[in-house]
Design a protein around this motif. Structure first.
Motif, PDB file in Angstrom:
ATOM      1  N   GLU A  41      16.129 -11.203   7.642  1.00 43.17           N
ATOM      2  CA  GLU A  41      14.967 -10.046   8.174  1.00 43.17           C
ATOM      3  C   GLU A  41      15.276  -9.946   9.711  1.00 43.17           C
ATOM      4  N   ASP A  42      15.207  -8.633  10.268  1.00 44.84           N
ATOM      5  CA  ASP A  42      15.125  -8.412  11.713  1.00 44.84           C
ATOM      6  C   ASP A  42      14.350  -7.156  11.751  1.00 44.84           C
ATOM      7  N   PHE A  43      14.037  -6.767  13.014  1.00 44.49           N
ATOM      8  CA  PHE A  43      13.315  -5.762  13.327  1.00 44.49           C
ATOM      9  C   PHE A  43      13.706  -4.993  14.567  1.00 44.49           C
ATOM     10  N   ILE A  44      13.320  -3.765  14.800  1.00 45.04           N
ATOM     11  CA  ILE A  44      13.402  -2.990  16.306  1.00 45.04           C
ATOM     12  C   ILE A  44      12.201  -2.458  16.373  1.00 45.04           C
ATOM     13  N   ARG A  45      11.939  -2.182  17.637  1.00 40.68           N
ATOM     14  CA  ARG A  45      10.665  -1.404  18.146  1.00 40.68           C
ATOM     15  C   ARG A  45      11.050  -0.163  18.954  1.00 40.68           C
ATOM     16  N   ALA A  46      10.453   0.912  18.319  1.00 40.44           N
ATOM     17  CA  ALA A  46      10.745   2.007  18.976  1.00 40.44           C
ATOM     18  C   ALA A  46       9.666   2.152  19.849  1.00 40.44           C
ATOM     19  N   GLU A  47       9.923   3.334  20.932  1.00 41.09           N
ATOM     20  CA  GLU A  47       9.018   3.524  21.950  1.00 41.09           C
ATOM     21  C   GLU A  47       9.105   5.123  22.114  1.00 41.09           C
ATOM     22  N   ILE A  48       8.365   5.681  23.074  1.00 39.28           N
ATOM     23  CA  ILE A  48       8.342   6.947  23.697  1.00 39.28           C
ATOM     24  C   ILE A  48       8.380   6.661  25.209  1.00 39.28           C
ATOM     25  N   ARG A  49       9.553   7.033  25.595  1.00 41.83           N
ATOM     26  CA  ARG A  49       9.912   7.097  27.002  1.00 41.83           C
ATOM     27  C   ARG A  49       8.901   7.879  27.926  1.00 41.83           C
ATOM     28  N   ASN A  50       8.524   7.365  28.757  1.00 48.81           N
ATOM     29  CA  ASN A  50       7.557   7.944  29.973  1.00 48.81           C
ATOM     30  C   ASN A  50       6.174   8.283  29.266  1.00 48.81           C
ATOM     31  N   GLY A  65      22.413   3.397   4.788  1.00 50.12           N
ATOM     32  CA  GLY A  65      23.302   2.615   4.981  1.00 50.12           C
ATOM     33  C   GLY A  65      23.232   1.269   4.891  1.00 50.12           C
ATOM     34  N   LEU A  66      21.918   0.713   4.401  1.00 53.30           N
ATOM     35  CA  LEU A  66      21.778  -0.776   4.220  1.00 53.30           C
ATOM     36  C   LEU A  66      22.611  -1.145   3.212  1.00 53.30           C
ATOM     37  N   PRO A  67      23.071  -2.690   3.311  1.00 50.58           N
ATOM     38  CA  PRO A  67      23.710  -3.163   2.223  1.00 50.58           C
ATOM     39  C   PRO A  67      22.799  -3.251   0.702  1.00 50.58           C
ATOM     40  N   ALA A  68      23.592  -3.428  -0.083  1.00 49.86           N
ATOM     41  CA  ALA A  68      23.054  -3.822  -1.415  1.00 49.86           C
ATOM     42  C   ALA A  68      22.079  -4.872  -1.465  1.00 49.86           C
ATOM     43  N   GLY A  69      20.866  -4.878  -1.859  1.00 47.93           N
ATOM     44  CA  GLY A  69      19.966  -6.052  -1.750  1.00 47.93           C
ATOM     45  C   GLY A  69      19.020  -6.097  -0.643  1.00 47.93           C
ATOM     46  N   MET A  70      19.145  -4.818   0.189  1.00 42.57           N
ATOM     47  CA  MET A  70      18.198  -4.762   1.417  1.00 42.57           C
ATOM     48  C   MET A  70      17.359  -3.704   1.329  1.00 42.57           C
ATOM     49  N   ASP A  71      16.440  -3.793   2.167  1.00 41.19           N
ATOM     50  CA  ASP A  71      15.415  -2.688   2.141  1.00 41.19           C
ATOM     51  C   ASP A  71      14.707  -2.457   3.699  1.00 41.19           C
ATOM     52  N   TYR A  72      14.007  -1.490   3.831  1.00 38.73           N
ATOM     53  CA  TYR A  72      13.072  -1.635   5.026  1.00 38.73           C
ATOM     54  C   TYR A  72      11.672  -1.113   5.084  1.00 38.73           C
ATOM     55  N   GLU A  73      10.836  -1.333   5.767  1.00 41.90           N
ATOM     56  CA  GLU A  73       9.518  -0.936   5.962  1.00 41.90           C
ATOM     57  C   GLU A  73       9.083  -0.680   7.260  1.00 41.90           C
ATOM     58  N   PHE A  74       8.193   0.079   7.869  1.00 43.10           N
ATOM     59  CA  PHE A  74       7.692   0.235   8.986  1.00 43.10           C
ATOM     60  C   PHE A  74       6.241  -0.010   9.190  1.00 43.10           C
ATOM     61  N   VAL A  75       5.963  -0.551  10.459  1.00 38.77           N
ATOM     62  CA  VAL A  75       4.414  -0.791  10.624  1.00 38.77           C
ATOM     63  C   VAL A  75       4.322  -0.444  12.106  1.00 38.77           C
ATOM     64  N   GLY A  76       3.596   0.627  12.531  1.00 36.91           N
ATOM     65  CA  GLY A  76       3.435   1.102  13.966  1.00 36.91           C
ATOM     66  C   GLY A  76       4.829   1.450  14.443  1.00 36.91           C
ATOM     67  N   GLN A  77       4.950   1.020  15.413  1.00 40.31           N
ATOM     68  CA  GLN A  77       6.345   1.117  16.106  1.00 40.31           C
ATOM     69  C   GLN A  77       7.601   0.211  15.691  1.00 40.31           C
ATOM     70  N   ASP A  78       7.046  -0.702  15.114  1.00 39.65           N
ATOM     71  CA  ASP A  78       8.172  -1.676  14.329  1.00 39.65           C
ATOM     72  C   ASP A  78       8.804  -1.337  13.086  1.00 39.65           C
ATOM     73  N   LEU A  79      10.231  -1.362  12.828  1.00 43.47           N
ATOM     74  CA  LEU A  79      10.973  -1.215  11.721  1.00 43.47           C
ATOM     75  C   LEU A  79      11.450  -2.392  11.578  1.00 43.47           C
TER      76      LEU A  79
END
Length: 141
Positions: free
Chosen positions: A49-58, A73-87
């Motif tokens: 499990e890992d995440f990145i946080r998006a933002e809006i510059r300025n 392009g995620l490897p087999a066995g992996m998925d994603y979800e997002f909550v607010g700015q976090d993926l």
């Protein structure tokens, strides 16, 4: 009369600078942004499990937007979800390798401002762009 002209010029200049329009928005570069980092390495058959946080510059009110992510392009066995700015990417990768993961981000304001003046100094949202796209690397050993 000279002071009146200066006053009018001052009011016009202040209004133009404080207004949101496509030209000044792009000069300020107000747009969505995905970070320039890669995901931490993982291991085949081990939960990841890992995440990145998006933002809006300025944009100091970047939490006042809806964030939508598409991940490819995620490897087999992996998925994603997002909550607010976090993926979040998560799961148990089934095959080792270096994966190039494409992430597409689109944002939209949560509260639309009605703007009946579509002139050069419109006062709607203040984004130069609504999307960002980036490739990330993920190593599964």
């Amino acid at each position: 009369m000279k002071n009146f002209t200066r006053l009018i010029l001052l009011i016009f200049t202040t209004t133009a600078i404080m207004s949101c329009d496509p030209v000044t928005d792009c000069i300020v570069n107000t747009r969505p942004h995905l970070p320039h980092t890669d995901f931490v390495d993982g291991r085949e058959g081990v939960y990841y499990e890992d995440f990145i946080r998006a933002e809006i510059r300025n944009e100091p009110r970047d939490r006042d937007y809806w964030y939508y992510f598409i991940v490819r392009g995620l490897p087999a066995g992996m998925d994603y979800e997002f909550v607010g700015q976090d993926l979040y990417i998560f799961g148990t990768p089934q095959s080792p390798g270096r994966y190039s993961i494409e992430i597409f981000l689109e944002v939209e304001p949560q509260y639309l401002v009605y703007d009946d003046d579509d002139g050069p100094f419109e006062d709607g949202d203040s984004l130069c762009s609504y999307t960002d796209e980036r490739f990330f690397s993920l190593l599964i050993q």
